[in-house]
Design a protein around this motif. Structure first.
Motif, PDB file in Angstrom:
ATOM      1  N   MET A 267       0.830  -1.209   0.000  1.00  0.00           N
ATOM      2  CA  MET A 267       0.000   0.000   0.000  1.00  0.00           C
ATOM      3  C   MET A 267       0.865   1.260   0.000  1.00  0.00           C
ATOM      4  SD  MET A 267      -3.201  -1.139   2.388  1.00  0.00           S
ATOM      5  CE  MET A 267      -2.132  -1.942   3.574  1.00  0.00           C
ATOM      6  N   ARG A 268       1.859   1.262  -0.892  1.00  0.00           N
ATOM      7  CA  ARG A 268       2.746   2.405  -1.065  1.00  0.00           C
ATOM      8  C   ARG A 268       2.553   2.931  -2.484  1.00  0.00           C
ATOM      9  NH1 ARG A 268       4.640   4.417   3.755  1.00  0.00           N
ATOM     10  NH2 ARG A 268       5.016   2.666   5.151  1.00  0.00           N
ATOM     11  N   ARG A 269       1.936   4.094  -2.591  1.00  0.00           N
ATOM     12  CA  ARG A 269       1.571   4.632  -3.901  1.00  0.00           C
ATOM     13  C   ARG A 269       2.793   4.977  -4.747  1.00  0.00           C
ATOM     14  NH1 ARG A 269      -2.126   7.134  -0.361  1.00  0.00           N
ATOM     15  NH2 ARG A 269      -4.305   6.468  -0.696  1.00  0.00           N
ATOM     16  N   VAL A 270       3.913   5.298  -4.108  1.00  0.00           N
ATOM     17  CA  VAL A 270       5.086   5.712  -4.874  1.00  0.00           C
ATOM     18  C   VAL A 270       5.559   4.587  -5.794  1.00  0.00           C
ATOM     19  CG1 VAL A 270       6.713   5.038  -3.037  1.00  0.00           C
ATOM     20  CG2 VAL A 270       7.368   6.780  -4.715  1.00  0.00           C
ATOM     21  N   PHE A 271       5.467   3.330  -5.357  1.00  0.00           N
ATOM     22  CA  PHE A 271       5.823   2.194  -6.214  1.00  0.00           C
ATOM     23  C   PHE A 271       4.873   2.128  -7.409  1.00  0.00           C
ATOM     24  CE2 PHE A 271       7.811   0.797  -2.273  1.00  0.00           C
ATOM     25  CZ  PHE A 271       8.978   0.194  -2.714  1.00  0.00           C
ATOM     26  N   VAL A 272       3.588   2.331  -7.148  1.00  0.00           N
ATOM     27  CA  VAL A 272       2.585   2.247  -8.208  1.00  0.00           C
ATOM     28  C   VAL A 272       2.793   3.341  -9.248  1.00  0.00           C
ATOM     29  CG1 VAL A 272       0.117   2.317  -8.723  1.00  0.00           C
ATOM     30  CG2 VAL A 272       0.927   1.169  -6.639  1.00  0.00           C
ATOM     31  N   VAL A 273       3.047   4.567  -8.774  1.00  0.00           N
ATOM     32  CA  VAL A 273       3.215   5.701  -9.691  1.00  0.00           C
ATOM     33  C   VAL A 273       4.402   5.493 -10.611  1.00  0.00           C
ATOM     34  CG1 VAL A 273       3.769   8.153  -9.820  1.00  0.00           C
ATOM     35  CG2 VAL A 273       2.049   7.361  -8.202  1.00  0.00           C
ATOM     36  N   PHE A 274       5.570   5.190 -10.037  1.00  0.00           N
ATOM     37  CA  PHE A 274       6.767   5.040 -10.867  1.00  0.00           C
ATOM     38  C   PHE A 274       6.722   3.754 -11.672  1.00  0.00           C
ATOM     39  CE2 PHE A 274       8.268   8.393  -8.140  1.00  0.00           C
ATOM     40  CZ  PHE A 274       9.134   9.111  -8.952  1.00  0.00           C
ATOM     41  N   GLY A 275       6.115   2.699 -11.130  1.00  0.00           N
ATOM     42  CA  GLY A 275       5.956   1.480 -11.910  1.00  0.00           C
ATOM     43  C   GLY A 275       5.085   1.713 -13.135  1.00  0.00           C
ATOM     44  N   ALA A 276       4.006   2.471 -12.951  1.00  0.00           N
ATOM     45  CA  ALA A 276       3.121   2.778 -14.081  1.00  0.00           C
ATOM     46  C   ALA A 276       3.841   3.629 -15.126  1.00  0.00           C
ATOM     47  CB  ALA A 276       1.873   3.501 -13.572  1.00  0.00           C
ATOM     48  N   ILE A 277       4.646   4.583 -14.669  1.00  0.00           N
ATOM     49  CA  ILE A 277       5.413   5.404 -15.620  1.00  0.00           C
ATOM     50  C   ILE A 277       6.379   4.529 -16.411  1.00  0.00           C
ATOM     51  CG2 ILE A 277       7.130   7.247 -15.834  1.00  0.00           C
ATOM     52  CD1 ILE A 277       5.850   8.555 -13.387  1.00  0.00           C
ATOM     53  N   GLY A 278       7.048   3.602 -15.726  1.00  0.00           N
ATOM     54  CA  GLY A 278       7.996   2.719 -16.405  1.00  0.00           C
ATOM     55  C   GLY A 278       7.320   1.829 -17.436  1.00  0.00           C
ATOM     56  N   VAL A 279       6.171   1.263 -17.087  1.00  0.00           N
ATOM     57  CA  VAL A 279       5.428   0.429 -18.040  1.00  0.00           C
ATOM     58  C   VAL A 279       4.990   1.268 -19.236  1.00  0.00           C
ATOM     59  CG1 VAL A 279       3.324  -0.913 -18.382  1.00  0.00           C
ATOM     60  CG2 VAL A 279       4.662  -1.220 -16.295  1.00  0.00           C
ATOM     61  N   SER A 280       4.559   2.496 -18.982  1.00  0.00           N
ATOM     62  CA  SER A 280       4.149   3.381 -20.079  1.00  0.00           C
ATOM     63  C   SER A 280       5.316   3.702 -21.001  1.00  0.00           C
ATOM     64  CB  SER A 280       3.555   4.674 -19.502  1.00  0.00           C
ATOM     65  OG  SER A 280       2.409   4.411 -18.726  1.00  0.00           O
ATOM     66  N   LEU A 281       6.500   3.902 -20.417  1.00  0.00           N
ATOM     67  CA  LEU A 281       7.684   4.168 -21.240  1.00  0.00           C
ATOM     68  C   LEU A 281       8.001   2.973 -22.138  1.00  0.00           C
ATOM     69  CD1 LEU A 281      10.073   5.947 -18.682  1.00  0.00           C
ATOM     70  CD2 LEU A 281       8.869   6.984 -20.617  1.00  0.00           C
ATOM     71  N   TYR A 282       7.876   1.762 -21.590  1.00  0.00           N
ATOM     72  CA  TYR A 282       8.158   0.575 -22.395  1.00  0.00           C
ATOM     73  C   TYR A 282       7.125   0.413 -23.502  1.00  0.00           C
ATOM     74  CZ  TYR A 282       8.814  -4.254 -23.812  1.00  0.00           C
ATOM     75  OH  TYR A 282       9.018  -5.391 -24.555  1.00  0.00           O
ATOM     76  N   ILE A 283       5.859   0.637 -23.169  1.00  0.00           N
ATOM     77  CA  ILE A 283       4.819   0.537 -24.199  1.00  0.00           C
ATOM     78  C   ILE A 283       5.050   1.575 -25.296  1.00  0.00           C
ATOM     79  CG2 ILE A 283       2.347   0.845 -24.648  1.00  0.00           C
ATOM     80  CD1 ILE A 283       1.810  -0.367 -21.914  1.00  0.00           C
ATOM     81  N   GLY A 284       5.481   2.782 -24.885  1.00  0.00           N
ATOM     82  CA  GLY A 284       5.811   3.804 -25.877  1.00  0.00           C
ATOM     83  C   GLY A 284       6.948   3.383 -26.776  1.00  0.00           C
ATOM     84  N   HIS A 285       7.981   2.729 -26.187  1.00  0.00           N
ATOM     85  CA  HIS A 285       9.096   2.214 -26.998  1.00  0.00           C
ATOM     86  C   HIS A 285       8.613   1.177 -28.003  1.00  0.00           C
ATOM     87  CE1 HIS A 285      12.759   0.084 -28.101  1.00  0.00           C
ATOM     88  NE2 HIS A 285      12.217  -1.022 -27.618  1.00  0.00           N
ATOM     89  N   VAL A 286       7.780   0.266 -27.529  1.00  0.00           N
ATOM     90  CA  VAL A 286       7.266  -0.776 -28.424  1.00  0.00           C
ATOM     91  C   VAL A 286       6.426  -0.170 -29.545  1.00  0.00           C
ATOM     92  CG1 VAL A 286       5.751  -2.787 -28.560  1.00  0.00           C
ATOM     93  CG2 VAL A 286       7.327  -2.555 -26.646  1.00  0.00           C
TER      94      VAL A 286
END
Length: 342
Positions: A267-286
């Motif tokens: 229940m730590r939002r900071v992991f969720v926020v940065f994890g979501a940004i990282g996944v979005s960056l990878y999807i953007g690369h793909v």
């Protein structure tokens, strides 16, 4: 239902709890960064505290150099003495938040005092760097100041035990990760090495945050700031790594997905926020590199998004059973931690 001072006073009036218990409960709720609801009084507390801390750190000018090393050290001690006196007074009066802020002010003065001693004793080797650059430039010169600040912070936390005191500790550890990288690279702009040091240092900070979280699971949230800067340091170092391999980029995406899972579990939002940004960056690369001319990729991505939405609906329907089953596989200490932070 929102419980505030009026509800606690009503409970005291009916002899449900004592006045001391009411004060302790109110201070505990106010000190919890995840549950505290900001009011105008708290905004004034933090605004005033951050201005005072910034005045003696980020906004420090070259004018203070005129006082010399001993002058800087003496003035720092004077300010610290006043802040300690205020902290004791505020704590005795039950004002937990301003007491934590004034205690934090003492820690913020530590690098300035250490800088003054280094300058006075002739141990400051570089005339081109001054204290005003401490929060702006990366340099190995700051390491003694950072180590001293951590020692002072440890003493202050032991004495006062306010969760806000973990904030300067987290910031100092973050600075130290960059300055150690500068020391290892001998001040060369070796970006790859600095990113690697940041990655591993961030992992250590996150491990330390988790240890603190486990230790303080029955009290207040001392790990909030450590998690925040640990994730920033780790994720920033990981994202800055150079790689031409699609496998490594896929691993990067998996790590970010793992961060999402950890964020949900702890229940730590900071992991969720940065994890979501990282996944979005990878999807953007793909999307823009691998399938930039593909008509099929947007359709597949849309299907994936809808599938995730369906997964959310399924989870909502069976949340209690799934949560209980998953938590049952965790260590007892982690189960207690989740239960306390829920």
């Amino acid at each position: 239902m929102n419980i505030g001072k009026s509800e606690l006073n009503a409970a005291v009036a009916q002899n449900i709890i004592s006045p001391q218990q009411a004060t302790a409960l109110y201070d505990f709720w106010q000190q919890n960064p995840q549950k505290a609801q900001f009011n105008f009084t708290q905004v004034l507390y933090y605004l005033g505290g951050l201005i005072a801390i910034g005045a003696m750190s980020i906004f420090m000018g070259l004018g203070w150099e005129e006082f010399g090393g001993y002058g800087i050290f003496t003035i720092s001690l004077l300010y610290a003495g006043i802040a300690l006196k205020l902290t004791e007074s505020l704590r005795n009066k039950g004002h937990a938040i301003p007491a934590g802020i004034t205690a934090c002010f003492v820690i913020a003065l530590s690098p300035l005092a250490i800088y003054g001693l280094q300058a006075a004793w002739g141990y400051w080797p570089d005339d081109t760097e001054h204290y005003r650059d401490y929060h702006r430039h990366v340099s190995w010169l700051w390491l003694y100041m950072e180590l001293g600040t951590l020692i002072i912070a440890a003493l202050m936390v032991k004495r006062y035990a306010y969760p806000f005191l973990s904030m300067p500790v987290a910031v100092t550890l973050w600075y130290m990760s960059m300055d150690i990288a500068a020391l290892l690279s001998f001040e060369r702009p070796d970006f790859e090495l600095r990113a690697l040091v940041s990655l591993y240092f961030g992992l250590l900070m996150l491990a330390f945050a988790f240890w603190v979280d486990i230790r303080s699971r029955h009290t207040q949230d001392f790990a909030f700031w450590l998690y925040l800067f640990g994730v920033i340091t780790f994720w920033g170092g990981m994202t800055a790594q150079e790689s031409d391999s699609e496998i490594s980029k896929a691993i990067y995406c998996l790590i970010n997905l793992l961060m999402l899972g950890i964020g949900v579990i702890l229940m730590r939002r900071v992991f969720v926020v940065f994890g979501a940004i990282g996944v979005s960056l990878y999807i953007g690369h793909v999307a823009f590199e691998l399938f930039k001319n593909s008509w099929f990729f947007p359709m597949a991505l849309s299907a994936l998004g809808l599938g995730i939405i369906y997964l959310g609906i399924y989870w909502q329907k069976h949340e209690a059973a799934l949560t209980q089953s998953l938590r049952g596989k965790l260590p007892v200490a982690v189960q207690e931690l989740i239960s306390q932070r829920h």
